[in-house]
Write a protein that holds these residues in place. Structure first.
Motif, PDB file in Angstrom:
ATOM      1  N   LEU A   1       0.122  -0.479 -12.103  1.00 48.97           N
ATOM      2  CA  LEU A   1      -0.644   0.764 -12.186  1.00 48.97           C
ATOM      3  C   LEU A   1      -0.802   1.137 -13.654  1.00 48.97           C
ATOM      4  N   ILE A   2      -2.036   1.416 -14.024  1.00 55.45           N
ATOM      5  CA  ILE A   2      -2.388   1.685 -15.412  1.00 55.45           C
ATOM      6  C   ILE A   2      -3.064   3.043 -15.517  1.00 55.45           C
TER       7      ILE A   2
ATOM      8  N   GLU B   1     -12.488   7.197 -18.007  1.00 59.38           N
ATOM      9  CA  GLU B   1     -12.337   8.256 -19.005  1.00 59.38           C
ATOM     10  C   GLU B   1     -10.841   8.481 -19.175  1.00 59.38           C
ATOM     11  N   PRO B   2     -10.425   9.203 -20.199  1.00 60.69           N
ATOM     12  CA  PRO B   2      -8.993   9.470 -20.328  1.00 60.69           C
ATOM     13  C   PRO B   2      -8.469  10.118 -19.046  1.00 60.69           C
ATOM     14  N   GLY B   3      -7.385   9.574 -18.542  1.00 58.71           N
ATOM     15  CA  GLY B   3      -6.809  10.069 -17.300  1.00 58.71           C
ATOM     16  C   GLY B   3      -7.226   9.277 -16.071  1.00 58.71           C
ATOM     17  N   SER B   4      -8.136   8.317 -16.221  1.00 52.47           N
ATOM     18  CA  SER B   4      -8.471   7.434 -15.095  1.00 52.47           C
ATOM     19  C   SER B   4      -7.286   6.512 -14.825  1.00 52.47           C
ATOM     20  N   TYR B   5      -7.129   6.137 -13.554  1.00 50.41           N
ATOM     21  CA  TYR B   5      -6.066   5.220 -13.152  1.00 50.41           C
ATOM     22  C   TYR B   5      -6.685   3.940 -12.621  1.00 50.41           C
ATOM     23  N   ILE B   6      -6.039   2.821 -12.944  1.00 50.49           N
ATOM     24  CA  ILE B   6      -6.490   1.518 -12.472  1.00 50.49           C
ATOM     25  C   ILE B   6      -5.298   0.823 -11.833  1.00 50.49           C
ATOM     26  N   TYR B   7      -5.475   0.442 -10.579  1.00 45.84           N
ATOM     27  CA  TYR B   7      -4.440  -0.326  -9.890  1.00 45.84           C
ATOM     28  C   TYR B   7      -4.896  -1.779  -9.867  1.00 45.84           C
ATOM     29  N   ILE B   8      -4.051  -2.669 -10.372  1.00 46.54           N
ATOM     30  CA  ILE B   8      -4.363  -4.101 -10.418  1.00 46.54           C
ATOM     31  C   ILE B   8      -3.371  -4.843  -9.530  1.00 46.54           C
TER      32      ILE B   8
ATOM     33  N   ARG C   1       0.822  -1.216   0.000  1.00 42.10           N
ATOM     34  CA  ARG C   1       0.000   0.000   0.000  1.00 42.10           C
ATOM     35  C   ARG C   1       0.853   1.260   0.000  1.00 42.10           C
ATOM     36  N   GLU C   2       1.936   1.248   0.760  1.00 36.80           N
ATOM     37  CA  GLU C   2       2.813   2.420   0.791  1.00 36.80           C
ATOM     38  C   GLU C   2       3.368   2.708  -0.598  1.00 36.80           C
ATOM     39  N   THR C   3       3.812   1.673  -1.297  1.00 40.07           N
ATOM     40  CA  THR C   3       4.336   1.853  -2.656  1.00 40.07           C
ATOM     41  C   THR C   3       3.247   2.346  -3.595  1.00 40.07           C
ATOM     42  N   VAL C   4       2.097   1.702  -3.556  1.00 37.11           N
ATOM     43  CA  VAL C   4       0.994   2.056  -4.456  1.00 37.11           C
ATOM     44  C   VAL C   4       0.564   3.508  -4.242  1.00 37.11           C
ATOM     45  N   PHE C   5       0.437   3.913  -2.988  1.00 34.32           N
ATOM     46  CA  PHE C   5      -0.015   5.282  -2.737  1.00 34.32           C
ATOM     47  C   PHE C   5       1.085   6.314  -2.972  1.00 34.32           C
ATOM     48  N   ASN C   6       2.337   5.914  -2.967  1.00 29.66           N
ATOM     49  CA  ASN C   6       3.399   6.811  -3.448  1.00 29.66           C
ATOM     50  C   ASN C   6       3.210   7.043  -4.948  1.00 29.66           C
ATOM     51  N   TRP C   7       2.865   5.972  -5.679  1.00 29.08           N
ATOM     52  CA  TRP C   7       2.585   6.104  -7.109  1.00 29.08           C
ATOM     53  C   TRP C   7       1.384   7.016  -7.349  1.00 29.08           C
TER      54      TRP C   7
ATOM     55  N   LEU D   1       1.959   2.189 -16.254  1.00 31.27           N
ATOM     56  CA  LEU D   1       2.846   3.235 -15.747  1.00 31.27           C
ATOM     57  C   LEU D   1       3.884   2.682 -14.786  1.00 31.27           C
ATOM     58  N   LYS D   2       3.439   1.757 -13.932  1.00 29.74           N
ATOM     59  CA  LYS D   2       4.310   1.171 -12.912  1.00 29.74           C
ATOM     60  C   LYS D   2       3.968  -0.311 -12.800  1.00 29.74           C
ATOM     61  N   ASP D   3       4.981  -1.098 -12.476  1.00 26.91           N
ATOM     62  CA  ASP D   3       4.785  -2.539 -12.323  1.00 26.91           C
ATOM     63  C   ASP D   3       5.861  -3.037 -11.362  1.00 26.91           C
ATOM     64  N   LYS D   4       5.447  -3.667 -10.289  1.00 28.52           N
ATOM     65  CA  LYS D   4       6.414  -4.113  -9.287  1.00 28.52           C
ATOM     66  C   LYS D   4       5.948  -5.426  -8.675  1.00 28.52           C
ATOM     67  N   THR D   5       6.904  -6.282  -8.359  1.00 26.51           N
ATOM     68  CA  THR D   5       6.621  -7.560  -7.728  1.00 26.51           C
ATOM     69  C   THR D   5       6.985  -7.497  -6.253  1.00 26.51           C
ATOM     70  N   PHE D   6       6.079  -7.997  -5.420  1.00 28.25           N
ATOM     71  CA  PHE D   6       6.288  -8.121  -3.971  1.00 28.25           C
ATOM     72  C   PHE D   6       6.078  -9.592  -3.633  1.00 28.25           C
ATOM     73  N   GLY D   7       7.156 -10.361  -3.579  1.00 28.22           N
ATOM     74  CA  GLY D   7       7.007 -11.796  -3.313  1.00 28.22           C
ATOM     75  C   GLY D   7       6.215 -12.459  -4.431  1.00 28.22           C
ATOM     76  N   GLN D   8       5.030 -12.995  -4.090  1.00 28.55           N
ATOM     77  CA  GLN D   8       4.187 -13.661  -5.081  1.00 28.55           C
ATOM     78  C   GLN D   8       3.083 -12.754  -5.624  1.00 28.55           C
TER      79      GLN D   8
END
Length: 191
Positions: A186-187, A150-157, A40-46, A174-181
């Protein structure tokens, strides 16, 4: 290998914002895996530049840790969608404890709920379905319907490490990171 399941009662903690340090109960439900503090800390920094005043949708909400974190950091409105009755009731209790009218928990199957057109597009969507249940790609397909983004929407998967994502061409990673499994992606929707 899937992220470990939550099988007992517990709590999650808000990392930052107006409810920083506050702990919320988690329903006892098989397969519930709240997003860890580290992720969550990483995602919300993004997401820091876009979370304030956002209209959020927390699909497959579970504990609601992503949606509550967004609300704590200034999201204008958060809708939580959760299928399991006990888990949805806990989300509703946590919302009642806060007394915040901009938070709404709906007990519904996320894929069925996505079949209805929303009143307005969401600027931030959290997509964290249960692992190994083949829910992610159907949810992605449904989110492409008019009205959800809409254009500019963000999706975190949040998904299993190594799972191949078939994303629409107008969804830019935009961002892609692995945490263990666990893989965090972020799109941004570009059109």
């Amino acid at each position: 290998m899937a992220k470990p399941s939550h099988t007992g009662t517990g709590k999650f903690r808000i990392i930052a914002g107006q409810w920083r340090g506050r702990k919320f109960p988690i329903a006892d439900a098989e397969g519930l895996r709240p997003t860890t503090d580290r992720v969550r800390e990483t995602v919300f920094n993004w997401l820091q530049p876009v979370v304030v005043d956002s209209q959020c949708l927390d699909l497959f909400a579970g504990s609601g840790s992503l949606g509550f974190e967004a609300a704590s950091r200034g999201a204008k409105f958060v809708t939580f969608i959760e299928k399991q009755s006990a888990v949805a009731r806990q989300l509703q209790r946590n919302i009642q404890t806060l007394g915040e009218p901009q938070l709404q928990a709906i007990e519904a199957d996320a894929l069925q709920w996505l079949q209805h057109t929303p009143a307005a597009p969401y600027s931030l969507i959290f997509l964290d379905p249960p692992f190994q249940q083949q829910l992610l790609m159907p949810a992605i397909e449904l989110l492409q319907q008019p009205g959800y983004t809409e254009p500019g929407s963000y999706i975190y998967i949040e998904h299993e490490k190594g799972l191949a994502l078939a994303l629409p061409p107008h969804w830019q990673i935009l961002k892609d990171k692995t945490f263990g499994q666990v893989q965090s992606t972020l799109i941004e929707v570009t059109e």
